[in-house]
Scaffold this motif. Structure first.
Motif, short mmCIF file in Angstrom:
data_model
loop_
_atom_site.label_atom_id
_atom_site.label_comp_id
_atom_site.label_asym_id
_atom_site.label_seq_id
_atom_site.Cartn_x
_atom_site.Cartn_y
_atom_site.Cartn_z
N ILE B 211 30.33 57.93 39.83
CA ILE B 211 31.61 57.56 39.23
C ILE B 211 32.55 56.99 40.29
O ILE B 211 32.73 57.57 41.36
N VAL B 212 33.11 55.84 39.99
CA VAL B 212 34.14 55.22 40.84
C VAL B 212 35.30 54.84 39.93
O VAL B 212 35.12 54.05 39.00
N ASN B 213 36.46 55.43 40.16
CA ASN B 213 37.60 55.10 39.28
C ASN B 213 38.78 54.52 40.05
O ASN B 213 39.87 54.37 39.51
N ASP B 214 38.56 54.21 41.31
CA ASP B 214 39.58 53.53 42.13
C ASP B 214 38.81 52.53 42.99
O ASP B 214 38.21 52.90 44.00
N LEU B 215 38.81 51.29 42.56
CA LEU B 215 37.95 50.29 43.18
C LEU B 215 38.78 49.21 43.88
O LEU B 215 39.68 48.63 43.27
N THR B 216 38.46 48.98 45.14
CA THR B 216 39.09 47.90 45.88
C THR B 216 38.01 46.90 46.29
O THR B 216 37.00 47.30 46.89
N ILE B 217 38.23 45.65 45.97
CA ILE B 217 37.33 44.60 46.44
C ILE B 217 38.09 43.76 47.46
O ILE B 217 39.16 43.23 47.17
N ARG B 218 37.55 43.72 48.66
CA ARG B 218 38.17 42.89 49.70
C ARG B 218 37.46 41.54 49.70
O ARG B 218 36.23 41.49 49.70
N TYR B 219 38.23 40.48 49.71
CA TYR B 219 37.62 39.16 49.57
C TYR B 219 38.30 38.17 50.52
O TYR B 219 39.11 38.55 51.35
N ALA B 220 37.92 36.91 50.37
CA ALA B 220 38.42 35.85 51.26
C ALA B 220 38.21 36.27 52.71
O ALA B 220 39.14 36.27 53.52
#
Lengths: 111, 426
Positions: B211-220
């Motif tokens: 379970i993951v309910n706080d997701l951060t995607i780092r991009y660029a």
């Protein structure tokens, strides 16, 4: 020693064997599906303390109890010690495994 | 015979007679940024990509946007077309140069290659030499029609490693034996194409760990540093299961909009409990990534599950699968942030043209909205003419400034720096 598991899900439930019937809370849903507890594991450098409750599910008894798996709910293993009931292990439900066998289904509780 | 585990045959800079140091010469896709490679000893000529590109939009020297350069597609000393960036004066030793721009173009249409399926096809077929028919990627192309990629191949990694990183960046799964090679997952529920006999799926496990309910995607990600981050949380899942965070890097995402779409789509699944269902002795041909109808007798759950792994036994002609089946409703989401650091990489919809000899520019945001009050500077190292856009986003520079050659317009809107506009007057 007589042990049983209280899961503080919504609503809460107790997982127990026949020997625990005199001691469990009659006001809380109770499922007599506990076969045994596995070893209580702990390692200062390794795994997080945990215990596995083995459930009877040959006829789908555990399936009925776990249809809404109580993942992340607080769980307490109680043990009867003489005239006292003691909290032996407190954690959260880490996983639920179900299969239609007499002793293959489990609830893992991790500290 | 080529294998998908073979390394991508990138060229390195030793191909050039006067290279400075041996480095892989990158391939670049979509809107992306990456280091410039020194081409010769003059420190005026650098290479951005080992192929022609649509445009170089900006060059940064030690992180600061700089001018005094031109970009062109031309052949190198081996006769291969590459993207050059040439400076008017030598660049000091030790200065880190990064160029941002728009990468490889489609061989036929000439448009920017940025659709995930098109990029995947170019990498696997044109670069890695794998014999995949173009039609194999049609479904994936349709599924990803609203997504754009931006990223680079900067070392000779195995083709499958690159394909997997690309797919993970957009929330997709891939495998050489998948129908269509790749699909979004989680994604819109694909129609079930098979059903599993319940007798073959007699166990199931539900684990808190997934379970993951706080997701951060780092991009660029540019020279190893992410310039953008999008974060979503699922409040009801957090309330029930506790906050479970994950931070992932998406090296093939540069678009703020695509990053938000990908993050939201992924957390809608990740924030839920899921049954992992092993199923064995499956006689139907079910591939990984395929959607399977499940009506599970042990967990009393039914729905569309996706095959995440498969082991086929040729001796029995049967497969063992692992299926994933979500539990409960899709949770509501809350956008915590989509950081603005990435905005400089966003392709704006600005346009430029010569009208009656004048340079006429329309400044527009990423969604095409005209930007009123944008500060525009034509040729800051030359005529340095400043104008402000009107209500229609329009800016006009005088005819006398539109001399033949390349012109640069720097654009600032509020506290944002938009990609410079490069205009060639013939």
């Amino acid at each position: 020693m007589i042990r049983w598991l209280l899961i503080e899900s919504d609503p809460p439930m107790q997982i127990h064997g026949a020997d625990a019937l005199p001691y469990i809370d009659p006001a809380v849903r109770a499922e007599q599906i506990l076969v045994r507890f596995g070893p209580f594991r702990s390692d200062v450098a390794g795994e997080i303390p945990n215990v596995v409750a083995v459930l009877r599910n040959a006829d789908g008894e555990a399936t009925d109890a776990m249809i809404d798996p109580p993942i992340a709910a607080r769980a307490i293993v109680y043990v009867r010690d003489g005239d006292a009931t003691i909290e032996e292990f407190v954690g959260v439900v880490e996983s639920v495994h179900l299969e239609l066998t007499p002793d293959g289904s489990t609830i893992e509780v991790r500290a | 015979m080529k294998s998908i585990s073979d390394r991508i045959p990138l060229r390195d800079s030793t191909a050039w007679a006067a290279y400075r140091k041996a480095e892989w010469i990158p391939h670049r896709y979509g809107v992306c940024g990456g280091a410039l490679l020194q081409y010769d000893g003059t420190r005026t000529r650098f290479v951005w990509a080992d192929h022609p590109t649509l445009a170089v939009d900006a060059v940064l020297a030690d992180g600061v946007v700089t001018t005094g350069w031109t970009a062109r597609n031309d052949v190198d000393s081996t006769g291969r077309a590459v993207t050059f960036v040439e400076f008017a004066a030598p660049v000091d030793e030790g200065v880190e140069l990064i160029a941002r721009g728009r990468g490889k173009r489609h061989a036929v249409s000439g448009v920017l290659l940025e659709n995930p399926a098109d990029v995947l096809y170019d990498i696997l077929v044109n670069l890695a030499g794998l014999p995949y028919p173009a039609a194999r990627f049609d479904e994936f192309r349709a599924e990803t029609i609203d997504l754009v990629l931006g990223g680079s191949i900067e070392d000779d990694a195995p083709a499958f490693t690159i394909a997997r990183a690309l797919c993970e960046s957009i929330g997709a799964i891939c495998a050489p034996d998948m129908r269509g090679f790749a699909r979004l997952y989680p994604g819109a529920a694909a129609p079930a194409t098979a059903a599993v006999d319940y007798r073959a799926a007699a166990t199931a496990t539900c684990s808190r760990a997934v379970i993951v309910n706080d997701l951060t995607i780092r991009y660029a990600i540019e020279a190893g540093t992410p310039r953008g981050a999008v974060q979503y949380e699922a409040p009801t899942s957090i309330a029930r299961f506790g906050r479970r965070e994950r931070v992932v890097d998406a090296p093939w995402l540069t678009s703020k909009r695509t990053a938000a779409i990908v993050a939201a789509r992924q957390i809608e699944l990740l924030a839920r409990r899921r049954w992992a269902i092993p199923a064995s002795n499956i006689q139907d041909t079910i591939r990984v990534g395929q959607t399977v109808d499940v009506d599970h007798p042990v967990v009393h759950a039914a729905g569309a599950a996706v095959a995440l792994s498969r082991e086929f036994d040729p001796a029995t002609e049967t497969s063992a699968l692992t299926l994933e089946l979500p539990i409960g409703a899709v949770p509501a989401l809350r956008l915590i942030r989509n950081s603005t650091a990435s905005s400089a990489l966003e392709p704006s919809q600005s346009s430029a043209q010569i009208v009656n000899g004048q340079v006429e520019i329309v400044i527009a945001d990423t969604d095409g909205t005209p930007l009123f009050g944008a500060d525009c500077t034509l040729d800051p190292d030359g005529n340095n003419i400043a104008r402000r856009s009107d209500a229609a986003g329009r800016v006009v520079f005088p005819a006398w400034a539109a001399t033949p050659g390349q012109h640069t317009v720097l654009v600032r809107y509020g506290d944002r720096t938009l990609p410079p506009i490069i205009l060639t007057v013939t």
